[in-house]
Design a protein around this motif. Structure first.
Motif, PDB file in Angstrom:
ATOM      1  N   SER A 199       7.533  12.944   1.828  1.00  0.00           N
ATOM      2  CA  SER A 199       7.846  14.362   1.696  1.00  0.00           C
ATOM      3  C   SER A 199       7.490  14.882   0.318  1.00  0.00           C
ATOM      4  O   SER A 199       7.694  14.217  -0.687  1.00  0.00           O
ATOM      5  CB  SER A 199       9.338  14.590   1.976  1.00  0.00           C
ATOM      6  N   GLU A 200       6.923  16.094   0.275  1.00  0.00           N
ATOM      7  CA  GLU A 200       6.565  16.728  -0.996  1.00  0.00           C
ATOM      8  C   GLU A 200       7.802  16.944  -1.838  1.00  0.00           C
ATOM      9  O   GLU A 200       7.800  16.728  -3.045  1.00  0.00           O
ATOM     10  CB  GLU A 200       5.856  18.051  -0.717  1.00  0.00           C
ATOM     11  N   GLU A 201       8.891  17.377  -1.198  1.00  0.00           N
ATOM     12  CA  GLU A 201      10.118  17.646  -1.941  1.00  0.00           C
ATOM     13  C   GLU A 201      10.670  16.383  -2.576  1.00  0.00           C
ATOM     14  O   GLU A 201      11.227  16.407  -3.666  1.00  0.00           O
ATOM     15  CB  GLU A 201      11.161  18.268  -1.008  1.00  0.00           C
ATOM     16  N   GLY A 202      10.466  15.229  -1.890  1.00  0.00           N
ATOM     17  CA  GLY A 202      10.944  13.967  -2.454  1.00  0.00           C
ATOM     18  C   GLY A 202      10.301  13.666  -3.787  1.00  0.00           C
ATOM     19  O   GLY A 202      10.952  13.213  -4.718  1.00  0.00           O
ATOM     20  N   GLY A 203       8.976  13.933  -3.903  1.00  0.00           N
ATOM     21  CA  GLY A 203       8.302  13.707  -5.165  1.00  0.00           C
ATOM     22  C   GLY A 203       8.735  14.691  -6.228  1.00  0.00           C
ATOM     23  O   GLY A 203       8.937  14.339  -7.387  1.00  0.00           O
ATOM     24  N   ARG A 204       8.910  15.961  -5.841  1.00  0.00           N
ATOM     25  CA  ARG A 204       9.279  16.998  -6.802  1.00  0.00           C
ATOM     26  C   ARG A 204      10.627  16.712  -7.450  1.00  0.00           C
ATOM     27  O   ARG A 204      10.857  17.072  -8.596  1.00  0.00           O
ATOM     28  CB  ARG A 204       9.307  18.357  -6.111  1.00  0.00           C
ATOM     29  N   SER A 205      11.520  16.091  -6.701  1.00  0.00           N
ATOM     30  CA  SER A 205      12.860  15.820  -7.233  1.00  0.00           C
ATOM     31  C   SER A 205      13.013  14.378  -7.697  1.00  0.00           C
ATOM     32  O   SER A 205      14.121  13.936  -7.990  1.00  0.00           O
ATOM     33  CB  SER A 205      13.912  16.135  -6.166  1.00  0.00           C
ATOM     34  N   ALA A 206      11.902  13.642  -7.753  1.00  0.00           N
ATOM     35  CA  ALA A 206      11.960  12.223  -8.109  1.00  0.00           C
ATOM     36  C   ALA A 206      12.631  12.033  -9.467  1.00  0.00           C
ATOM     37  O   ALA A 206      12.343  12.744 -10.424  1.00  0.00           O
ATOM     38  CB  ALA A 206      10.555  11.636  -8.128  1.00  0.00           C
ATOM     39  N   ALA A 207      13.513  11.033  -9.522  1.00  0.00           N
ATOM     40  CA  ALA A 207      14.238  10.730 -10.758  1.00  0.00           C
ATOM     41  C   ALA A 207      13.774   9.421 -11.388  1.00  0.00           C
ATOM     42  O   ALA A 207      14.161   9.110 -12.514  1.00  0.00           O
ATOM     43  CB  ALA A 207      15.740  10.656 -10.487  1.00  0.00           C
ATOM     44  N   ARG A 208      12.920   8.679 -10.657  1.00  0.00           N
ATOM     45  CA  ARG A 208      12.451   7.377 -11.152  1.00  0.00           C
ATOM     46  C   ARG A 208      10.935   7.316 -10.939  1.00  0.00           C
ATOM     47  O   ARG A 208      10.456   6.892  -9.891  1.00  0.00           O
ATOM     48  CB  ARG A 208      13.155   6.222 -10.449  1.00  0.00           C
ATOM     49  N   ILE A 209      10.188   7.749 -11.940  1.00  0.00           N
ATOM     50  CA  ILE A 209       8.734   7.870 -11.837  1.00  0.00           C
ATOM     51  C   ILE A 209       8.061   6.710 -12.561  1.00  0.00           C
ATOM     52  O   ILE A 209       8.393   6.398 -13.705  1.00  0.00           O
ATOM     53  CB  ILE A 209       8.254   9.197 -12.448  1.00  0.00           C
ATOM     54  N   VAL A 210       7.094   6.082 -11.892  1.00  0.00           N
ATOM     55  CA  VAL A 210       6.178   5.158 -12.550  1.00  0.00           C
ATOM     56  C   VAL A 210       4.901   5.938 -12.848  1.00  0.00           C
ATOM     57  O   VAL A 210       4.271   6.479 -11.939  1.00  0.00           O
ATOM     58  CB  VAL A 210       5.865   3.930 -11.682  1.00  0.00           C
ATOM     59  N   SER A 211       4.529   5.993 -14.109  1.00  0.00           N
ATOM     60  CA  SER A 211       3.365   6.761 -14.552  1.00  0.00           C
ATOM     61  C   SER A 211       2.252   5.799 -14.943  1.00  0.00           C
ATOM     62  O   SER A 211       2.416   4.970 -15.842  1.00  0.00           O
ATOM     63  CB  SER A 211       3.734   7.646 -15.743  1.00  0.00           C
ATOM     64  N   ILE A 212       1.114   5.924 -14.265  1.00  0.00           N
ATOM     65  CA  ILE A 212      -0.014   5.029 -14.502  1.00  0.00           C
ATOM     66  C   ILE A 212      -1.200   5.845 -14.996  1.00  0.00           C
ATOM     67  O   ILE A 212      -1.735   6.680 -14.269  1.00  0.00           O
ATOM     68  CB  ILE A 212      -0.376   4.270 -13.209  1.00  0.00           C
ATOM     69  N   GLY A 213      -1.575   5.613 -16.235  1.00  0.00           N
ATOM     70  CA  GLY A 213      -2.655   6.370 -16.882  1.00  0.00           C
ATOM     71  C   GLY A 213      -2.129   7.120 -18.078  1.00  0.00           C
ATOM     72  O   GLY A 213      -1.168   7.887 -17.968  1.00  0.00           O
TER      73      GLY A 213
END
Length: 309
Positions: A40-54
């Motif tokens: 879900s798009e909303e799931g990403g928008r409200s994500a609280a635990r992001i892995v950032s690659i790059g």
């Protein structure tokens, strides 16, 4: 603690007055496609635990004020300095699915080119949303990165403001570079590494070529594509006015190492000891500081015409 930093500084970037509203409304940028359409798009928008690659993705997250939501990054994410305190999931092109998933992310943001592909396949089949952020190495490409990351984490307003500032910086530099006469343009040779006395250089269609062009230089290795070895004869024939190299925590070339090589001794760059060294991610990362990096390079190439910020 999952590697979370308890005390962080405010976002590194501050927006200058007068640039926020002049360009943001006219950008009209396309959003990168979500790699996992089942999420879900909303799931990403409200994500609280992001892995950032790059490195560029991580810089953008900090610039948008989403740094508290990052739980891990890859090893190219070295700016701002606070990012170094986060757990690392490996080099962006040599990821392991177990390492990425071990920090329990609820969103993975990965710059285009991350991999290997089989690992991305495993991540895409997991229950975790994953966004692949396009990596075009142009001013418009930088703006699209900012927009895509902002949309992925629900920071659209902040992204528009940052886009406006970065776009204004690119536009201002382009105007100044255009005033440098073609006859005065410097021929720049980007040297990635030296091995057995041979130089690995950045040809056309490389990130080095893109940065040299933005700074008003002429790529002395335009006869080759990508990053490839250059023969001694080709180095001499290219007649570079300036040698450009990058610095990283584990890799740096100095002027002596380059100019003692027979091929480079015969160049105009050696005669004037014209040697420029800049941080690797800053120079070639094409993140939100790309316009600043291009200006810094231009100021070194044309100090009488262009001022650094």
């Amino acid at each position: 603690m999952e590697g979370l930093v308890e005390s962080r500084k405010p976002p590194v970037w501050s927006l200058r007055k007068g640039t926020r509203d002049t360009i943001a409304g006219a950008l009209g940028l396309a959003l990168v496609v979500t790699a996992n359409p089942a999420c879900s798009e909303e799931g990403g928008r409200s994500a609280a635990r992001i892995v950032s690659i790059g490195g560029a993705v991580t810089e953008i997250l900090y610039a948008l004020g989403a740094e508290e939501r990052i739980v891990a990054t890859d090893t190219t994410s070295v700016y701002p300095p606070e990012a170094n305190g986060l757990p690392k999931v490996g080099y962006m092109r040599q990821l392991a699915a177990e390492g990425v998933l071990s920090v329990k992310p609820d969103l993975i943001l990965a710059v285009e080119g991350s991999g290997p592909q089989q690992v991305l396949g495993i991540l895409e089949e997991s229950a975790v949303p994953i966004e692949i952020i396009a990596d075009a190495q142009t001013p418009q490409g930088v703006l699209k990165k900012i927009e895509a990351v902002g949309a992925a984490v629900g920071k659209e307003a902040e992204a528009k403001a940052l886009e406006a500032e970065v776009a204004a910086d690119f536009a201002a530099l382009a105007a100044e570079v255009a005033a440098v006469a073609q006859s005065n343009r410097k021929k720049v040779l980007f040297v990635l590494s030296l091995a057995n006395g041979k130089a690995m250089v950045g040809g056309k269609e490389s990130s080095a070529d893109a940065m040299i062009s933005l700074a008003g230089g002429i790529n002395a290795a335009s006869g080759i594509s990508g990053f490839k070895p250059m023969t001694d004869e080709a180095v001499i024939a290219a007649e570079p006015d300036v040698i450009l190299v990058m610095q990283t925590s584990s890799h740096a070339l100095d002027a002596d190492a380059v100019f003692t090589l027979p091929a480079f001794k015969a160049t105009p760059a050696a005669e004037s000891r014209a040697f420029i060294s800049m941080g690797g991610n800053y120079l070639l990362g094409f993140g939100p500081r790309a316009a600043q990096a291009a200006r810094d390079l231009a100021a070194k190439l044309y100090p009488d015409r262009i001022a650094s910020q």
